[in-house]
Enzyme design. Structure first.
Site, short mmCIF file in Angstrom:
data_model
loop_
_atom_site.label_atom_id
_atom_site.label_comp_id
_atom_site.label_asym_id
_atom_site.label_seq_id
_atom_site.Cartn_x
_atom_site.Cartn_y
_atom_site.Cartn_z
N ARG A 188 51.29 28.60 46.25
CA ARG A 188 51.06 28.90 47.67
C ARG A 188 51.54 27.78 48.59
O ARG A 188 51.85 28.04 49.75
CB ARG A 188 49.57 29.18 47.90
CG ARG A 188 49.19 30.52 47.34
CD ARG A 188 47.75 30.85 47.56
NE ARG A 188 47.56 32.29 47.43
CZ ARG A 188 46.39 32.88 47.37
NH1 ARG A 188 45.29 32.18 47.46
NH2 ARG A 188 46.30 34.18 47.26
N LYS A 216 40.14 48.25 37.06
CA LYS A 216 39.29 49.15 37.84
C LYS A 216 40.03 50.23 38.61
O LYS A 216 40.93 49.94 39.39
CB LYS A 216 38.51 48.32 38.86
CG LYS A 216 37.31 47.63 38.29
CD LYS A 216 36.26 47.44 39.39
CE LYS A 216 35.21 46.44 39.01
NZ LYS A 216 35.38 45.15 39.63
N GLY A 222 46.92 39.70 41.93
CA GLY A 222 46.56 38.53 41.14
C GLY A 222 46.97 38.56 39.68
O GLY A 222 47.71 37.68 39.24
N GLY A 232 44.81 41.05 47.81
CA GLY A 232 44.13 42.01 48.68
C GLY A 232 45.01 42.48 49.83
O GLY A 232 45.05 43.67 50.15
P1 AMP Z 1 42.40 44.14 37.90
O1 AMP Z 1 41.66 42.95 38.40
O2 AMP Z 1 41.71 45.44 38.19
O3 AMP Z 1 43.86 44.14 38.29
O4 AMP Z 1 42.37 44.02 36.31
C1 AMP Z 1 43.01 43.01 35.60
C2 AMP Z 1 42.35 42.85 34.27
O5 AMP Z 1 42.38 44.08 33.58
C3 AMP Z 1 43.00 41.85 33.35
O6 AMP Z 1 42.17 40.75 33.20
C4 AMP Z 1 43.16 42.61 32.03
O7 AMP Z 1 42.74 41.87 30.91
C5 AMP Z 1 42.25 43.79 32.21
N1 AMP Z 1 42.64 44.94 31.41
C6 AMP Z 1 43.86 45.51 31.31
N2 AMP Z 1 43.85 46.51 30.44
C7 AMP Z 1 42.61 46.60 29.93
C8 AMP Z 1 41.98 47.44 28.98
N3 AMP Z 1 42.64 48.41 28.37
N4 AMP Z 1 40.66 47.25 28.73
C9 AMP Z 1 39.98 46.28 29.36
N5 AMP Z 1 40.52 45.45 30.27
C10 AMP Z 1 41.82 45.60 30.56
#
Ligand code: AMP
Length: 395
Positions: free
Chosen positions: A35, A197, A353, A376
């Site tokens: 950054r 999520k 991120g 975000g």
């Molecule tokens: P997000 O913050 O929603 O972008 O999620 C990112 C996180 O999702 C990372 O830390 C990944 O390890 C996790 N992730 C990706 N695929 C999976 C999965 N199949 N099961 C659980 N966690 C996951």
């Protein structure tokens, strides 16, 4: 779009909102300078013009004036990156700061203390914004990571500068890159949306559906879609309250003729651990006690094929638990496919991120067209929302 290139900063005080919200380790050393590097071009242009640079930023989420959130911990890194001495003042408004600003000479840089040491910053307090505004002749916003916040220094302050306000080069590039995906994209356009999520990405999927030809959904969130369609997902990540929503999205995509690809096979594990037992299995036939933690080989080939045929690519979120070696393959192979497509002339934008972390982990950063600095903020732009930090300059 009005940028610093539209101004000559000779003898002018440029008050620049930067996003120096960088990670620090236990010893309060900066562990990632991305950054800081990202605003180097903006600072250089102003200094080259013969202007004075006043940098303001937040760092972390301080409750009060806490030394661990002081921007003084960044001084040496900023000096190394900008290759100039940086003066520092241990406040961001008030007499002491005003005196420092008065003594600042052309070609010098002054870094102010953490804006969030005042709760008025996040409140978007107009008096606080006015006090900050006193410090500069021209307001420059180069903090994309904070552009979705209507804080005093990111949005409210702009009203005190009439026409003397503009975007820094970083923020301008972020806006251009995202608009390139949303508006001026060469077709076919593919978006890859992964991560854990569904809830955090649902609006993005909804909005970009009109703009893209294909959406690849991966990561933990894919299982909510697979379960919604009647698949067995074992112990995979799922948001049971989003099953209906998932079906609605799939139906809407069908209506709009946007292709959505979900994983067809996965690497399933019997524990959330790098050392777990694993097997390759159809994504909708995962037995109880097993969880899908990465995309499988058939999915990876399919994804690579789709990417190879894309002219514009947006990537937000990993396809698996890429932090663990055993489950990095889907994300890594996707990255390789994006690099190849970019080399063949596609425009690729990576943001959010965890996909940025993945791009760094696998050394892809300089092989894609653009890596966004805002998580975000980028998601909100992709959702079609207007960002206060951007609107304040445009209005
Ligand atoms: P997000 O913050 O929603 O972008 O999620 C990112 C996180 O999702 C990372 O830390 C990944 O390890 C996790 N992730 C990706 N695929 C999976 C999965 N199949 N099961 C659980 N966690 C996951």
């Amino acid at each position: 779009m009005i940028t610093i290139n539209d101004f000559n900063f000779k003898d002018k005080k440029a008050l620049i909102r930067v996003d120096f919200n960088v990670p620090l380790n236990q010893k309060l050393e900066v562990t990632d300078t991305t950054r800081i590097e990202a605003v180097e071009a903006t600072i250089s242009k102003i200094l080259k013009d013969g202007g004075k640079v006043i940098l303001m930023s937040h760092l972390g989420r301080p409750k009060a004036k806490e030394d661990k959130f002081s921007l003084r911990h960044l001084i040496s890194k900023v000096e190394a990156i900008i290759d100039r001495k940086v003066r520092f003042v241990s406040d961001c408004i008030g007499n002491e700061v005003e005196t420092e600003v008065k003594n600042l000479k052309n070609g010098e840089i002054l870094l102010l203390e953490n804006l969030r040491f005042y709760k008025e910053e996040k409140e978007g307090n107009i008096d606080f914004a006015k006090q900050l505004a006193k410090l500069g002749d021209i307001y420059v916003n180069d903090a994309f990571g904070s552009a979705h916040r209507a804080h005093a220094s990111t949005a409210i302050i702009a009203q005190f500068f009439s026409k003397n306000k503009c975007f820094g080069l970083l923020l301008a590039k972020e806006i251009t890159s995202i608009n390139q995906i949303l508006n001026n994209s060469k077709k076919p356009v593919t978006a890859i949306i992964g991560g854990a999520k569904v809830a955090s990405k649902i609006e993005v999927i909804n909005h970009i559906m009109d703009k893209v030809d294909t959406i690849i959904i991966g990561g933990g969130m894919a299982f909510t879609f697979i379960k919604a369609q009647g698949g067995n997902i074992g112990n995979s990540l799922v948001e049971d309250d989003k099953l209906e929503l998932a079906l609605e999205i799939l139906a809407k995509a069908k209506e709009k003729k946007t292709r959505i690809y979900l994983p067809i096979d996965v690497i399933a594990a019997d524990a959330f651990s790098n050392d777990a037992n694993t097997m390759i299995i159809e994504a909708n036939e995962i037995p109880d006690g097993w969880m899908g933690l990465d995309t499988g080989p058939k999915t990876n080939i399919g994804n690579a094929f789709v990417i190879a045929g894309s002219k514009t690519i947006l990537w937000n979120g990993p396809l698996g638990v890429f932090e663990m070696k055993s489950f990095e393959k889907g994300t890594k192979e996707l990255g390789f496919a994006i690099i190849d497509a970019t080399a063949e002339g596609a425009f690729s934008l990576v943001g959010g991120g965890d996909s940025v972390a993945a791009v760094k982990q696998f050394n892809f950063a300089d092989k894609v067209s653009y890596v966004s600095t805002g998580g975000g903020a980028m998601l909100e732009m992709l959702e079609g929302r207007k960002l206060p930090g951007i609107e304040a300059i445009l209005n």
